[in-house]
Design an enzyme around this catalytic site. Sequence first.
Site, PDB file in Angstrom:
ATOM      1  N   ARG A  77       0.810  -1.213   0.000  1.00 31.58           N
ATOM      2  CA  ARG A  77       0.000   0.000   0.000  1.00 31.58           C
ATOM      3  C   ARG A  77       0.847   1.268   0.000  1.00 31.58           C
ATOM      4  O   ARG A  77       0.321   2.374   0.004  1.00 31.58           O
ATOM      5  CB  ARG A  77      -0.917   0.012   1.221  1.00 31.58           C
ATOM      6  CG  ARG A  77      -1.810  -1.195   1.321  1.00 31.58           C
ATOM      7  CD  ARG A  77      -2.600  -1.167   2.596  1.00 31.58           C
ATOM      8  NE  ARG A  77      -3.617  -0.141   2.543  1.00 31.58           N
ATOM      9  CZ  ARG A  77      -4.824  -0.323   2.053  1.00 31.58           C
ATOM     10  NH1 ARG A  77      -5.183  -1.496   1.612  1.00 31.58           N
ATOM     11  NH2 ARG A  77      -5.689   0.650   2.029  1.00 31.58           N
ATOM     12  N   TRP A 109       2.534   6.056   1.866  1.00 33.10           N
ATOM     13  CA  TRP A 109       2.658   6.491   0.473  1.00 33.10           C
ATOM     14  C   TRP A 109       2.322   7.972   0.511  1.00 33.10           C
ATOM     15  O   TRP A 109       1.185   8.356   0.798  1.00 33.10           O
ATOM     16  CB  TRP A 109       1.691   5.727  -0.423  1.00 33.10           C
ATOM     17  CG  TRP A 109       1.871   6.016  -1.875  1.00 33.10           C
ATOM     18  CD1 TRP A 109       2.781   5.461  -2.717  1.00 33.10           C
ATOM     19  CD2 TRP A 109       1.104   6.933  -2.668  1.00 33.10           C
ATOM     20  NE1 TRP A 109       2.634   5.974  -3.981  1.00 33.10           N
ATOM     21  CE2 TRP A 109       1.608   6.876  -3.990  1.00 33.10           C
ATOM     22  CE3 TRP A 109       0.047   7.791  -2.418  1.00 33.10           C
ATOM     23  CZ2 TRP A 109       1.102   7.640  -5.037  1.00 33.10           C
ATOM     24  CZ3 TRP A 109      -0.473   8.558  -3.459  1.00 33.10           C
ATOM     25  CH2 TRP A 109       0.060   8.470  -4.745  1.00 33.10           C
ATOM     26  N   GLY A 124      -5.525   7.940   3.881  1.00 36.68           N
ATOM     27  CA  GLY A 124      -6.558   8.741   3.228  1.00 36.68           C
ATOM     28  C   GLY A 124      -6.091  10.174   3.072  1.00 36.68           C
ATOM     29  O   GLY A 124      -4.910  10.484   3.223  1.00 36.68           O
ATOM     30  N   GLU A 181      -1.171  -1.879 -22.274  1.00 37.38           N
ATOM     31  CA  GLU A 181      -0.697  -2.582 -21.082  1.00 37.38           C
ATOM     32  C   GLU A 181       0.813  -2.830 -21.160  1.00 37.38           C
ATOM     33  O   GLU A 181       1.526  -2.688 -20.151  1.00 37.38           O
ATOM     34  CB  GLU A 181      -1.480  -3.902 -20.920  1.00 37.38           C
ATOM     35  CG  GLU A 181      -1.045  -4.805 -19.790  1.00 37.38           C
ATOM     36  CD  GLU A 181      -1.091  -4.162 -18.407  1.00 37.38           C
ATOM     37  OE1 GLU A 181      -1.659  -3.070 -18.248  1.00 37.38           O
ATOM     38  OE2 GLU A 181      -0.507  -4.758 -17.491  1.00 37.38           O
ATOM     39  N   LYS A 209       0.718  -0.713  -4.726  1.00 31.80           N
ATOM     40  CA  LYS A 209      -0.104  -1.785  -5.286  1.00 31.80           C
ATOM     41  C   LYS A 209      -1.580  -1.408  -5.268  1.00 31.80           C
ATOM     42  O   LYS A 209      -2.322  -1.715  -6.182  1.00 31.80           O
ATOM     43  CB  LYS A 209       0.143  -3.056  -4.470  1.00 31.80           C
ATOM     44  CG  LYS A 209      -0.606  -4.277  -4.970  1.00 31.80           C
ATOM     45  CD  LYS A 209       0.005  -4.788  -6.241  1.00 31.80           C
ATOM     46  CE  LYS A 209      -0.739  -5.963  -6.811  1.00 31.80           C
ATOM     47  NZ  LYS A 209      -0.541  -6.050  -8.272  1.00 31.80           N
TER      48      LYS A 209
HETATM   49  C1  G6P Z   1      -2.307   0.678  -9.013  1.00 30.44           C
HETATM   50  C2  G6P Z   1      -1.367  -0.469  -9.310  1.00 30.44           C
HETATM   51  C3  G6P Z   1      -1.706  -1.057 -10.668  1.00 30.44           C
HETATM   52  C4  G6P Z   1      -3.164  -1.474 -10.714  1.00 30.44           C
HETATM   53  C5  G6P Z   1      -4.096  -0.318 -10.350  1.00 30.44           C
HETATM   54  C6  G6P Z   1      -5.523  -0.788 -10.150  1.00 30.44           C
HETATM   55  O1  G6P Z   1      -2.052   1.733  -9.877  1.00 30.44           O
HETATM   56  O2  G6P Z   1      -0.030  -0.021  -9.284  1.00 30.44           O
HETATM   57  O3  G6P Z   1      -0.890  -2.196 -10.891  1.00 30.44           O
HETATM   58  O4  G6P Z   1      -3.486  -1.919 -11.994  1.00 30.44           O
HETATM   59  O5  G6P Z   1      -3.679   0.268  -9.121  1.00 30.44           O
HETATM   60  O6  G6P Z   1      -5.541  -1.674  -9.059  1.00 30.44           O
HETATM   61  P1  G6P Z   1      -6.732  -2.665  -8.746  1.00 30.44           P
HETATM   62  O7  G6P Z   1      -6.386  -3.291  -7.437  1.00 30.44           O
HETATM   63  O8  G6P Z   1      -7.964  -1.813  -8.679  1.00 30.44           O
HETATM   64  O9  G6P Z   1      -6.799  -3.645  -9.861  1.00 30.44           O
END
Ligand code: G6P
Length: 614
Positions: A27, A74, A101, A487, A609
């Site tokens: 996170r 973060w 948040g 992608e 992530k």
């Molecule tokens: C972040 C991650 C990405 C991911 C995106 C959506 O930007 O770094 O790898 O695709 O979030 O995440 P989710 O958990 O909603 O698929």
Amino acid sequence: MCGIVGYLGNGIAQESLIDGLKRLEYRGYDSAGVAFHEGNKFSMARETGRVKNLAEVVQKKSSSSSLGIAHTRWATHGAVTVSNTHPHRSHDGKFVLVHNGVIENFSPLKKFLKGKGIQFTSETDSEVLCNLIAFHYAESPKSEERFVDAVRLALPQCRGAYGIAVLCLDKSDVLIGARRGSPLVVGLGDDANFIASDASAFVGRAKEAVFLNDGELAILRGRDFRITTLEGQEAQAVSHPVDQISEEVELGDFDSYMEKEIFEQPTALKNTLRGRFGDDGTTSKLGGLEGHEDELRDLDRIIFVACGTARHACMVGEYLIERLARVPVEVEHASEFRYRNSPNAGKSLVIAVSQSGETLDTLEAVREAKTKGLLTLGITNVVGSSLARETDGGVYQRVGPEIGVASTKAFSSQACLCAMLGLALGRMRDLSPMDGQAVVEALNGLPDLVAHVLQQAEQIRELAVKYSKAEHLLFLGRQSLYPVALEGALKLKEISYAHAEGYPAAELKHGPIALINPDCPCIFMVEGTELSAKTIANMQEVKARKGQVLAIAPEEIEIPDEAADDIFRLPVAHEVVRPILANLPLQLFAYHFARLRGLDVDKPRNLAKSVTVE
Ligand code: G6P
């Protein structure tokens, strides 16, 4: 964003908190900190960088406290410094707080508190909230509930999102958590109870998890706990067994989670597909959609909402579902959908796709769709996640925890589920049994084809070596390979920091072609259809301008020598699985490209992530 964890129990908090932080590092990992209640004071440790830096310091200091809170950050408000690292302590030393948040109105609140003579030591919005609680505490009459009351008075003054855990020096047996917008879950164990951003933080230590809803407060007192609303009414606490929520993750022989997760894809896809086809072998059977058949048969349109890689999987879904089911599909950035006044007339279905199930923009898009009375479905990997709980129905990806920040196996399974959804919807409408059967066979054969492509990983490594000096790359493809181009470019820039862009191949002529020179390689995904001739013509246009071309192409498509410098071959496959196969070499390319630059592929700079802020 950020991850928070709190411990209140009979044992020593230190190990559980550090362990919890390590599991929450996905996170955010700009800095990390911990605070322990030591009876007459709080002891704290805060370090910039990864949790392991903090762990070393905490181990040396060694606290025997059984009450503490911890945070991995973060950065949103304020630079990556020790003073901006959580926990934050109130000016009077009475409170420590960790926050996930963004408090949007922190500036006027800070001004108000400064006017009361309160000094600040950080640039964060979180320190403001901590001091606001301290302010209300100081103003409240002495009572058993004074700590809870102070939290209840402070939070309604905040706009924005929060998941918090907070301790009060006067209460050595109380831990309070609260959420709005950001996730929070209580863990109940034999020896200790927890509050955390997600259940992975206390797997192995707690048996039951109770997810908080927005506007709820968790009050842990000794071995008891209760959930209330901010207004003080008792709320229902529904518990889920923790062992069904998350699993331990071992790296095994791989040198990174990204590599492990790429090579796990054959097994991961088998799990996504397992038991999900009808007995007659012509359609898919997705349990989470049961009970919605009439609505699905009668749909006018599907709107996908997602972010990042998940959105690219939805775009693959757009092509496949329109082709199989003839239902109009739109794919929206979740962050755009939620603020758009899009006309939702007719019978629209909103499908939210999110690996974590916790991406705030995606969740807010779902909430907005529900406000408009639309049916919502979720595709997510994390059992019990907010997305799973808030949608009307949905499907789990079943690919096991994805730890690498760059999403790989989750993309493949999301695209696979979109194809399965297209198949189910198609068979409810016009798709013939024979066409349905061909799709079922193609999907069932996908794990083996994926394994076959991954066996050629060495060729991709060599190509990555050849192109590794490039600082700008273009990824191009048509139709369902266009999202794969997007992608591929995203994966490369996320982990290697090289500049990459994805385009529909025919768009090359409308701008990107100006970038072509020998130092800007173009990676073309070639279709296995009659369109391939057009893509090959685009490749020739690049070669005519002294550009370099790497083609990813199915075995059966002939490519003239002069059209490409290098070719990576994909096995013959049905069109529904081609995008998933074409994406595999791009995952491997990005992985090797970044490794050759000596970069940490699992924790790329500035990323996280799970993005739980807007
Ligand atoms: C972040 C991650 C990405 C991911 C995106 C959506 O930007 O770094 O790898 O695709 O979030 O995440 P989710 O958990 O909603 O698929």
